[in-house]
Design an enzyme around this catalytic site. Structure first.
Site, PDB file in Angstrom:
ATOM      1  N   HIS A 352       0.808  -1.232   0.000  1.00 22.38           N
ATOM      2  CA  HIS A 352       0.000   0.000   0.000  1.00 22.38           C
ATOM      3  C   HIS A 352       0.833   1.269   0.000  1.00 22.38           C
ATOM      4  CE1 HIS A 352      -3.952  -1.911   0.943  1.00 22.38           C
ATOM      5  NE2 HIS A 352      -3.158  -2.842   1.449  1.00 22.38           N
ATOM      6  N   LYS A 540      -8.454  13.615   4.831  1.00 21.23           N
ATOM      7  CA  LYS A 540      -7.535  12.472   4.735  1.00 21.23           C
ATOM      8  C   LYS A 540      -6.535  12.640   5.872  1.00 21.23           C
ATOM      9  CE  LYS A 540      -6.525  14.005   0.496  1.00 21.23           C
ATOM     10  NZ  LYS A 540      -6.684  12.824  -0.325  1.00 21.23           N
ATOM     11  N   ARG A 541      -5.704  11.629   6.134  1.00 22.53           N
ATOM     12  CA  ARG A 541      -4.677  11.817   7.161  1.00 22.53           C
ATOM     13  C   ARG A 541      -3.799  13.003   6.790  1.00 22.53           C
ATOM     14  NH1 ARG A 541      -4.039   7.877  11.403  1.00 22.53           N
ATOM     15  NH2 ARG A 541      -2.097   8.944  11.856  1.00 22.53           N
ATOM     16  N   LYS A 546       0.793  14.469   1.172  1.00 23.12           N
ATOM     17  CA  LYS A 546      -0.568  14.728   0.679  1.00 23.12           C
ATOM     18  C   LYS A 546      -0.800  16.216   0.395  1.00 23.12           C
ATOM     19  CE  LYS A 546      -2.467  10.755   3.237  1.00 23.12           C
ATOM     20  NZ  LYS A 546      -3.197   9.881   2.289  1.00 23.12           N
ATOM     21  N   THR A 648      -8.535   6.470  -1.662  1.00 25.25           N
ATOM     22  CA  THR A 648      -9.874   5.902  -1.802  1.00 25.25           C
ATOM     23  C   THR A 648     -10.911   6.984  -1.526  1.00 25.25           C
ATOM     24  OG1 THR A 648      -9.543   5.057   0.434  1.00 25.25           O
ATOM     25  CG2 THR A 648      -9.383   3.468  -1.363  1.00 25.25           C
ATOM     26  N   LYS A 652     -14.686   8.071  -3.267  1.00 24.03           N
ATOM     27  CA  LYS A 652     -15.926   8.367  -2.534  1.00 24.03           C
ATOM     28  C   LYS A 652     -16.495   9.708  -2.975  1.00 24.03           C
ATOM     29  CE  LYS A 652     -13.935   5.692   1.192  1.00 24.03           C
ATOM     30  NZ  LYS A 652     -13.039   5.752   2.366  1.00 24.03           N
TER      31      LYS A 652
END
Ligand code: 26Q
Length: 806
Positions: A352, A540-541, A546, A648, A652
């Site tokens: 992952h 998100k985290r 990110k 992911t 969504k």
């Protein structure tokens, strides 16, 4: 007994559970009593179906999928169970008849947050899809007493509080103390005399299974998620007790029970902590013992690989490889080659990540102290593997060193996983390609047939049908409701994008969802939200790769433009963040402080009123995702290219009608291909450009000097504008940004701003935005986790569904 009960039957069972299990009369029952009794009533129904499903699976001599994961981010159970079993109407009416409201009771549930983020939520989506498809599957994991921490803010800083999810009881689980399994740790290894090695552990810990029911959507199949809780083997160690050292005896008991006490809150750095390794071996050993014992009743162990397949969710369960070898060789006396063939036939590994710091390695001495026999076995695997490499690549010592399982005093779990598996897969097309060409390229060259891709997916039940009921209704009115179990059918929506009245209805749904989200956000943050403004959401985290920081810089720049000209015509936006940082991740916590500082300034400045609002509710979790994502118009997926394995959340959002602004990273690439490039706001450096830019010697300060907007935004942070005028508060962040900027935030800033301007322009044509939103949904059926699971079944698991009996 097994069909859907009538309203009267359901009501009677509910009342009887209220009396029998809660010890209260309806007229005295608190909401928690009613919620618990309701959950028990639903659980009884699920358990019946589980027993029937298992029976059918055994009779069909099914091949079982065993999913091993250290994390399951389940989210609330009640609504999902009611939807999937078709009990929703019955429960609603039964409660209404008693003067109770399902809408009130569902809010009582504390979500089991037994995961950090994407990886744990993916495991939960896959269990849902496995049961929906009728596959015989068991999830195995850890029943942490404390899940992911609860996040709060104090003066804008993150503070962590324990997640005491079991406080009010846990009605969805069935503890099975009689099925406890024992697990050894430490000790020594000697020769048993018959040529076998014998491990004599120093301590034994019991694993007590807790069953959670996993109902498929209208499939009649209910599978089980079996989570292990650590218990001391003996209430007190008798010898120590007789020595009179009562306190040490209690201490040892506490130490063994600590194993399942708390989820490690790091989501992409492996810290090599001993307790973490104990957790991993604990749940793997319990799970393998359990599955071998259960399958052993229906199949001789020699043929186990015909009846079972194991999927390892990242490297966290990879100690399963040497554990299987130990069981086959030491316990069953098999020769090495046969044991190895069976182990490899059973195991598969999903990777992952691409971040080097996320690849798990364990110090050899730690592993040897905790699991001496496993270290021997890993050494043997490594020796044989290296012999093979030397035969295959004579003289290429450098390659052998690169590929070794044990090197530099550490055990590399990703290498062990790859050597010990039949298949290795990445989680999006780009990620799998980068795994093959970079991270695991030596292995892909040696064994190309071992490497594949399975693009992630999300369950449409929880994330569309339940989270977005009004959109689901609108879709079903247009194309029927089969899409919930067959998401590619959303394609049938495409022609409706050209129907003006459908677009109008769609716009009203999005508007209502935005209002619902705005209400929650206002309750939690006090932010003055205008539900007409574009909802621009990044949840998100918190991780530097990110690039939440890129988004905040852009908000600061927008704020500064408004301050320059308060009368300017700007497209109003509500910018929403949701993110937890690993407690030890100092730079991520700086970003959190900055977002909160920006929100405090922007939301109280009368010059911007109504045009720019920043909302950062604390404690983003699955429950929050379920009310926030349906209200989103713009989905922020802006990681540095080559860093996000898949994502992911991106799926969504797209499935709830948000348009994406994003980079060519992870599954964004596939989203863009499917929705059409004209409906995806693309910006930023590509993987190759990132590499070139870094090779050329990236200097963030040069960007800062050259671009006035960057300079102004960074200067404002540095001056203390968002930290009560104190420049020292966020200095570490500013220094990092101007000094290193590892994730090229400044390099991508101008491109992001330009792209953002095209988003504003597109938003102004509300009718066309709705058309694009509809097309996004219509074209994203591919991202159902049902499709992902089918891909796993076809390419890796080779298991057939077992139809449930009527
Ligand atoms: C490992 C060792 C010690 C402590 C913690 C960990 C640890 C725990 C969790 C390491 C990694 C994780 C979680 C990783 C994760 O969530 N990865 C995400 O997986 C998603 C599902 O495939 C992808 O969509 C994301 O891109 C990826 O970041």
């Amino acid at each position: 007994m097994n069909g859907v009960p009538t309203v009267e039957q359901f009501r009677d069972r509910f009342v009887s559970n209220l009396r029998g299990h809660r010890g209260v009369e309806l007229s005295f029952a608190a909401p928690n009593d009613c919620y618990q009794a309701l959950a028990l009533t639903v659980r009884e129904h699920l358990t019946e179906q589980w027993l029937d499903s298992l029976q059918a699976q055994l009779e069909a001599r099914a091949r079982f999928v065993f999913y091993l994961s250290a994390e399951y981010l389940l989210g609330r159970q009640l609504d999902n169970a009611l939807l999937n079993t078709g009990l929703h109407e019955v429960a609603h009416e039964a409660l209404a008849g008693l003067g109770l409201s399902l809408d009130v009771l569902r809010e009582v549930e504390e979500e089991p947050g037994l995961g950090n983020g994407g990886l744990g939520r993916l495991a939960a989506c896959y269990l849902d899809s496995l049961a929906t498809l009728g596959v015989a599957a068991v999830g195995y994991g850890i029943r942490y007493d404390y899940g992911i921490f609860r996040q709060a803010f104090a003066d804008g800083w993150q503070v962590e509080q324990p997640d005491d999810w079991l406080r009010l009881g846990s009605p969805w689980e069935f503890p099975h103390p009689e099925l406890a399994v024992s697990v050894g740790f430490g000790g020594t290894v000697d020769d048993a005399g018959d040529g076998r090695r014998r491990w004599r552990p120093e301590t034994m810990v019991a694993g007590e299974p807790h069953n959670f029911m996993v109902p498929g959507f209208r499939s009649g199949t209910v599978n089980v998620l079996r989570l292990w809780r650590a218990r001391s083997m003996h209430a007190f160690d008798l010898e120590i007790f007789n020595d009179g050292d009562y306190v040490r005896a209690v201490h040892d008991k506490v130490m063994s029970e600590n194993i399942s006490k708390v989820l490690y809150p790091d989501d992409s750095t492996s810290q090599g902590k001993e307790l973490r390794l104990r957790q991993q071996y604990f749940f793997v050993a319990c799970s393998l013992a359990d599955l071998i014992a259960n399958l052993g009743r229906v199949t001789p162990i020699e043929r186990i690989a015909e009846r079972a397949v194991i999927q390892m969710n990242d490297t966290h369960p990879v100690i399963a490889v040497p554990e299987l070898m130990r069981i086959f060789v030491d316990d069953h006396g098999w020769d090495w080659d046969r044991a190895w063939a069976t182990t490899r036939a059973l195991c598969n590994y999903t990777c992952h990540t691409l971040l080097p710091e996320a690849l798990e390695t364990w110090p050899v001495d730690l592993l040897g102290r905790l699991l001496p026999r496993h270290l021997e076995i890993i050494g043997d695997i490594d020796r044989r593997f290296q012999d093979e490499l030397r035969r295959r690549y004579p003289g290429d010592d450098e390659r052998v060193r690169r590929m070794a399982i044990i090197a530099d005093g550490r055990v590399r779990m990703a290498h062990l996983a790859t050597v010990g598996s039949t298949m290795v897969n990445g989680v999006a097309a780009l990620h799998s390609e980068l795994l093959r060409n970079r991270t695991l390229s030596d292995f892909a060259e040696l064994w190309p047939e071992r490497f594949g891709n399975v693009t992630n997916g999300v369950t449409p039940r929880r994330f569309v049908r339940l989270a977005n009921p009004s959109m689901a209704r609108l879709i079903s009115e247009a194309i029927g409701d089969a899409w919930v179990g067959d998401l590619e059918r959303l394609r049938a929506l495409e022609p409706h994008a050209d129907d003006a009245s459908f677009r109008e209805a769609w716009r009203l749904v999005k508007r209502a969802n935005r209002e619902r989200a705005a209400g929650h956000l206002h309750d939690r943050t006090g932010a003055p939200i205008d539900p007409a403004a574009m909802a621009d959401v990044m949840v998100k985290r918190l991780h530097l790769y990110k690039r939440q920081l890129l988004k905040v810089l852009s908000v600061i720049a927008a704020y500064q433009r408004i301050k320059d000209d308060p009368a300017a015509d700007v497209v109003p936006r509500t910018v929403v963040f949701g993110a937890k940082a690993a407690p030890g991740y100092a730079m991520a916590k700086q970003v959190i402080r900055l977002i909160n500082g920006v929100a405090a300034v922007v939301n109280t400045d009368p010059d911007v009123a109504g045009r720019l609002v920043v909302a950062y509710p604390a404690n983003y979790n699955v429950t929050m995702a379920e009310w926030l994502i349906p209200g989103a118009d713009l989905s922020e997926q802006i990681s540095l290219a080559g860093k996000e394995a898949s994502g992911t959340g991106n799926m969504k959002f797209a499935l709830n009608g948000a348009l994406t602004i994003g980079t060519l990273d992870g599954a964004n690439v596939e989203i863009r291909d499917l929705v059409g490039p004209e409906h995806f706001f693309l910006f930023g450096l590509t993987v190759d450009e990132v590499q070139a830019r870094k090779a050329a010697g990236y200097a963030p300060r040069a960007v800062y000097e050259a671009e006035p907007a960057v300079r102004r935004a960074v200067d404002a942070i540095a001056a203390g504008t968002f930290s009560h005028g104190d420049p020292s508060v966020l200095r570490p962040l500013v220094d990092d940004l101007l000094g290193t900027d590892e994730f090229l935030v400044l390099a991508d800033f101008a491109a992001y701003e330009a792209c953002s301007a095209t988003v504003d322009a597109a938003w102004l044509d509300a009718d066309d935005w709705s058309r694009r939103s509809i097309l996004n949904v219509a074209r994203c059926g591919f991202f159902s986790s049902d499709r992902s699971v089918r891909d796993y079944l076809d390419r890796i698991w080779h298991a057939d569904p077992v139809p449930a009996r009527a």
